[in-house]
Design a protein around this motif. Structure first.
Motif, short mmCIF file in Angstrom:
data_model
loop_
_atom_site.label_atom_id
_atom_site.label_comp_id
_atom_site.label_asym_id
_atom_site.label_seq_id
_atom_site.Cartn_x
_atom_site.Cartn_y
_atom_site.Cartn_z
N PHE A 149 -73.46 -73.37 -1.48
CA PHE A 149 -72.22 -74.00 -1.02
C PHE A 149 -71.52 -74.74 -2.15
N SER A 150 -72.31 -75.42 -2.99
CA SER A 150 -71.73 -76.23 -4.07
C SER A 150 -70.99 -75.37 -5.09
N ILE A 151 -71.48 -74.16 -5.33
CA ILE A 151 -70.81 -73.26 -6.27
C ILE A 151 -69.37 -73.02 -5.81
N LEU A 152 -69.21 -72.66 -4.53
CA LEU A 152 -67.87 -72.39 -4.02
C LEU A 152 -67.05 -73.66 -3.92
N GLN A 153 -67.65 -74.74 -3.40
CA GLN A 153 -66.89 -75.98 -3.23
C GLN A 153 -66.38 -76.51 -4.56
N SER A 154 -67.23 -76.51 -5.58
CA SER A 154 -66.81 -77.05 -6.87
C SER A 154 -65.65 -76.26 -7.45
N CYS A 155 -65.65 -74.94 -7.26
CA CYS A 155 -64.54 -74.12 -7.76
C CYS A 155 -63.25 -74.42 -7.00
N LEU A 156 -63.35 -74.60 -5.70
CA LEU A 156 -62.16 -74.93 -4.92
C LEU A 156 -61.59 -76.28 -5.32
N MET A 157 -62.46 -77.26 -5.50
CA MET A 157 -61.99 -78.60 -5.82
C MET A 157 -61.49 -78.70 -7.26
N THR A 158 -62.04 -77.87 -8.13
CA THR A 158 -61.64 -77.91 -9.53
C THR A 158 -60.35 -77.14 -9.80
N PHE A 159 -60.20 -75.97 -9.18
CA PHE A 159 -59.15 -75.06 -9.60
C PHE A 159 -57.98 -74.93 -8.62
N THR A 160 -58.06 -75.51 -7.43
CA THR A 160 -56.98 -75.30 -6.46
C THR A 160 -55.64 -75.80 -6.99
N VAL A 204 -86.99 -90.21 1.28
CA VAL A 204 -85.65 -89.72 1.62
C VAL A 204 -84.74 -89.71 0.39
N SER A 205 -84.70 -90.82 -0.35
CA SER A 205 -83.81 -90.87 -1.51
C SER A 205 -84.24 -89.87 -2.58
N ASP A 206 -85.58 -89.70 -2.76
CA ASP A 206 -86.08 -88.74 -3.75
C ASP A 206 -85.73 -87.30 -3.36
N VAL A 207 -85.89 -86.98 -2.07
CA VAL A 207 -85.59 -85.63 -1.60
C VAL A 207 -84.11 -85.33 -1.72
N THR A 208 -83.25 -86.26 -1.29
CA THR A 208 -81.81 -86.01 -1.38
C THR A 208 -81.36 -85.94 -2.84
N SER A 209 -82.00 -86.72 -3.70
CA SER A 209 -81.68 -86.63 -5.13
C SER A 209 -82.05 -85.26 -5.68
N ALA A 210 -83.27 -84.78 -5.35
CA ALA A 210 -83.71 -83.49 -5.88
C ALA A 210 -82.86 -82.35 -5.34
N ALA A 211 -82.57 -82.37 -4.04
CA ALA A 211 -81.71 -81.34 -3.47
C ALA A 211 -80.31 -81.41 -4.07
N GLY A 212 -79.81 -82.63 -4.24
CA GLY A 212 -78.50 -82.79 -4.86
C GLY A 212 -78.48 -82.30 -6.30
N LEU A 213 -79.61 -82.48 -7.00
CA LEU A 213 -79.70 -81.99 -8.38
C LEU A 213 -79.42 -80.49 -8.44
N PHE A 214 -80.07 -79.72 -7.56
CA PHE A 214 -79.84 -78.29 -7.56
C PHE A 214 -78.43 -77.95 -7.09
N GLY A 215 -77.92 -78.75 -6.15
CA GLY A 215 -76.54 -78.53 -5.72
C GLY A 215 -75.57 -78.70 -6.87
N PHE A 216 -75.77 -79.73 -7.67
CA PHE A 216 -74.84 -79.95 -8.77
C PHE A 216 -75.11 -79.05 -9.96
N LEU A 217 -76.30 -78.48 -10.05
CA LEU A 217 -76.48 -77.37 -11.01
C LEU A 217 -75.55 -76.22 -10.62
N GLY A 218 -75.43 -75.98 -9.30
CA GLY A 218 -74.45 -75.00 -8.83
C GLY A 218 -73.04 -75.42 -9.19
N SER A 219 -72.78 -76.72 -9.14
CA SER A 219 -71.44 -77.21 -9.50
C SER A 219 -71.15 -77.11 -10.99
#
Length: 405
Positions: free
Chosen positions: A227-238, A341-356
């Protein structure tokens, strides 16, 4: 006010202002890139650096959060964003673009710190809705940026407009101070140096290892990255897409982005409310992924048919392709062990922003090779739809293992 209301107010204010400050940068893409002597699509490099800063924060910022507490950590994040915007406001050429790294590091604190606050305070039966309301601060800030940044540039000039945004970030840092006493009570300072952890490969390895804490976490994490791959492109390039391919002015491009972000804000809240009642968050995300790809296809097909078509497609894309975060965050918090919770959301977010990081870089490369924004958007949409179909197969196989009859 009830503790959960204080928590929601504090996290939503910071989320909105952080989003406003960071999303102002891609809205200023053409003038920023012109000042640096780069092509308009090079704004993807700035987006990638911002996402790299977020990844750095999510991978290594856990000890900072434990040491200072979530509210103080959010304040530190706002200070980092102000410093990054200051760097971008200076005539430093390519070196100035490194300010995007500081902006990303400051933005990255919102996910783990906000999740830690809300998971401890939100009523269980409304948890997904409350997470979605907090995440709605992202498109609300983006919409405000779309409506206000262009008029600020026209009235004050590029550098002074950035100074005004810096002022908003610093004032917000002071405004959330009264919440700290109520919400930072679960700090756990340790002997570990959080500053040293920011440069630690071991901290990075630990942040990834926590994704083994529940069987659903790897698939949820991969979904967030796609999801982050597509979202980041939309937010960056629209905005740049509207200006360079549809002849929009800077102000009109800002309004198009504002429509997209406001639609996303509504979508996050409605989808969060729906997910609380329907359940099956992973299936919900799979359906939303297919709808997101279809919405981007519609933007490509009819976006050039006039202003109203472009506005309508931007709204549809906002609801579907940028409205997924609240459901995703709440499901991560639900399946993670409470102390993690904070560690899990951080780790998942890390991979999300690698997509970004990868999304805008691949988009920039595709546009550079083909000259086609439409093709680049199509590739990003297809990868999300393909992942959704694969995830449905995986979920069906898991259901059959649990219920062989």
């Amino acid at each position: 006010m009830p503790l959960w209301v204080s928590a929601l107010v504090a996290t939503s204010i910071v989320q909105t202002v952080s989003s406003f400050s960071s999303l102002a940068v891609p809205l200023l893409g053409p003038p920023l890139m012109a000042r640096a002597g780069l092509a308009p699509e090079s704004i993807g490099l700035v987006s990638a650096l911002t996402s790299a800063g977020i990844c750095w924060c999510l991978a290594c910022g856990g000890p900072m959060l434990s040491h200072h507490g979530p509210v103080r950590t959010l304040q530190i994040g706002l200070a980092c964003m102000a410093f990054g915007l200051f760097t971008l406001s200076q005539p430093l050429g390519l070196f100035g673009l490194l300010g995007a790294l500081a902006i990303g590091f400051g933005t990255g604190h919102n996910t783990p710190a906000g999740s830690q606050i809300l998971v401890r305070t939100a009523p269980l039966r409304h948890r997904t809705l409350i997470f979605s309301i907090k995440q709605a601060g992202v498109p609300l800030g983006g919409a405000l940026a779309g409506l206000l940044v262009a008029p600020l540039v026209l009235a004050l000039g590029l550098s002074n407009a950035l100074w005004a945004i810096i002022g908003v970030a610093l004032l917000t840092m002071l405004a959330v101070q009264p919440f700290r006493r109520r919400l930072d009570g679960d700090r756990a300072p340790s002997g570990q140096s959080w500053g040293r952890a920011l440069l630690s490969l071991a901290a990075l390895a630990r942040s990834v290892a926590v994704l083994r804490a529940h069987p659903s976490l790897p698939l949820l994490t991969a979904f967030g990255a796609s999801f982050s791959i597509l979202q980041s492109c939309l937010m960056t390039f629209t905005a740049t897409y509207a200006i360079t391919h549809h002849g929009a002015s800077l102000a009109e491009a800002g309004r198009i982005v504002a429509v997209m972000q406001l639609a996303s804000m509504v979508g996050r809240i409605v989808l969060g409310w729906l997910a609380d009642r329907v359940g099956h968050a992973l299936r919900h995300l799979a359906l939303q992924a297919v709808a997101s790809a279809a919405a981007v296809g519609l933007l490509i097909a009819v976006g050039g048919q006039g202003a109203w078509a472009l506005y309508g497609c931007a709204a549809l894309v906002g609801v579907t392709a940028i409205g997924w975060n609240g459901v995703h965050m709440a499901e991560l918090a639900r399946v993670a062990p409470l102390p993690m919770v904070s560690d899990v959301t951080s780790a998942a977010g890390l991979f999300g922003f690698l997509g970004s990081i990868c999304g805008p870089l691949a988009f920039t490369l595709l546009v550079g090779l083909t000259g086609s924004y439409d093709l680049a958007f199509a590739v990003m949409a297809v990868q999300l739809a393909a992942f959704a179909l694969v995830s449905v197969v995986v979920l069906r196989r898991d259901d059959q293992k649990r219920n062989p009859s």
